[in-house]
Design an enzyme around this catalytic site. Structure first.
Site, PDB file in Angstrom:
ATOM      1  N   GLU A   1     -12.881  -1.149   5.399  1.00 31.43           N
ATOM      2  CA  GLU A   1     -11.899  -0.655   4.421  1.00 31.43           C
ATOM      3  C   GLU A   1     -11.098   0.472   5.066  1.00 31.43           C
ATOM      4  OE1 GLU A   1     -13.340   1.384   0.889  1.00 31.43           O
ATOM      5  OE2 GLU A   1     -11.416   1.162  -0.117  1.00 31.43           O
TER       6      GLU A   1
ATOM      7  N   ASP B   1      -1.384   4.126   0.601  1.00 31.42           N
ATOM      8  CA  ASP B   1      -0.186   4.929   0.363  1.00 31.42           C
ATOM      9  C   ASP B   1       1.046   4.022   0.400  1.00 31.42           C
ATOM     10  OD1 ASP B   1      -1.837   7.115   0.266  1.00 31.42           O
ATOM     11  OD2 ASP B   1      -1.554   7.650   2.374  1.00 31.42           O
TER      12      ASP B   1
ATOM     13  N   LYS C   1       9.906   5.334   0.599  1.00 26.80           N
ATOM     14  CA  LYS C   1      11.241   5.354   1.227  1.00 26.80           C
ATOM     15  C   LYS C   1      11.358   4.217   2.242  1.00 26.80           C
ATOM     16  CE  LYS C   1      12.159  10.168   0.555  1.00 26.80           C
ATOM     17  NZ  LYS C   1      11.713  11.476   0.990  1.00 26.80           N
TER      18      LYS C   1
ATOM     19  N   THR D   1     -12.352   1.028  -7.097  1.00 28.15           N
ATOM     20  CA  THR D   1     -12.165   2.279  -6.348  1.00 28.15           C
ATOM     21  C   THR D   1     -11.901   3.417  -7.344  1.00 28.15           C
ATOM     22  OG1 THR D   1      -9.751   2.344  -6.136  1.00 28.15           O
ATOM     23  CG2 THR D   1     -10.919   0.851  -4.661  1.00 28.15           C
ATOM     24  N   GLU D   2     -11.883   4.642  -6.836  1.00 25.91           N
ATOM     25  CA  GLU D   2     -11.584   5.800  -7.695  1.00 25.91           C
ATOM     26  C   GLU D   2     -10.177   5.683  -8.288  1.00 25.91           C
ATOM     27  OE1 GLU D   2     -13.177   6.274  -4.754  1.00 25.91           O
ATOM     28  OE2 GLU D   2     -14.892   7.570  -5.166  1.00 25.91           O
TER      29      GLU D   2
END
Ligand code: SAM
Length: 213
Positions: free
Chosen positions: A43, A115, A119, A187-188
């Site tokens: 991961e 993430d 842009k 996941t969190e």
């Protein structure tokens, strides 16, 4: 991920038996490190580690490796790992260097809530961009297999296009994963988004590894 400095993070990292130091020395021999030939699932961007720890606990016959680039995040995740897990290891690194760590030995890659780099000029920093897909080519064993989940529709569409144009076949496409499946290990970030009623986008991308002549 918002980073709060964690006191004593160096000490936490130094004392964890799960954190692999000098990971580059293990390229091509992670089976020896684990002491078995079980499949290896990685991961990238494991964050605080809930997903990979729960997966390692539920799947003792699979070896898991979590990659995370920030010490402060690792200092939160490492203490959560139970004492006696022998199928989980953690590497502190930027995934930009992933091809220095693995060679033809990975079975599956998880990209969870990566993430989004919204842009346009940053699109090559996305973990599903061509830059990373080219690096992943050399880490997989027989089949390149990427499991991705995200809350970000733009990143999702970008990723579907990126995988397809790089020769991956897409399956398990979902625009609302939690409406379709129950009992998932989450996941969190996922828990946070699902708690707000937001849809989770998911895909599995596969491609045969090109055999070198
Ligand atoms: N996967 C976790 C979750 O779903 O809860 C964390 C998601 S958080 C948005 C993204 C994580 O990926 C952060 O912890 C970040 O530090 C890590 N990350 C981002 N880019 C990375 C890279 N190139 N190499 C390693 N880790 C990275």
């Amino acid at each position: 991920m918002r980073l709060r400095n964690v006191k004593n993070k160096e000490k936490i990292l130094e004392s964890s038996k799960y954190l692999v130091k000098n990971a580059e020395q293990n390229i091509g021999r992670w089976d020896k490190v684990f002491g078995n030939n079980n499949p290896i699932y990685v991961e990238i961007g494991m964050g605080k580690g809930k997903f990979i720890i729960e997966n390692a606990l539920s799947n003792p016959n699979i070896n898991f490796i979590g990659i995370e680039k920030y010490d402060s995040v690792l200092a939160k995740s490492l203490p959560k790992i139970p004492n006696d897990l022998d199928n989980l290891l953690i590497i502190r690194m930027d995934a930009l260097n992933i091809e220095r760590i693995f060679s033809k030995e990975i079975d599956r890659l998880y990209l969870n809530f990566s993430d989004p780099w919204p842009k346009n000029r940053h699109h090559l920093r996305r973990l599903s961009s061509r830059v990373f897909l080219e690096k992943y080519d050399s880490i997989f064993k027989d089949v390149c297999e990427i499991y991705q989940r995200t809350d970000n529709q733009d990143l999702y569409i970008y990723s579907l296009e990126s995988y397809s144009s790089y020769g991956y076949t897409l399956s398990d496409i979902s625009f609302d994963l939690h409406k379709e499946k129950e009992g998932l290990i989450t996941t969190e970030y996922e828990d946070k988004f699902v708690g707000k009623g937001m849809p989770i986008y998911a895909v599995v991308a596969r491609k045969c590894v090109q055999k070198s002549k």
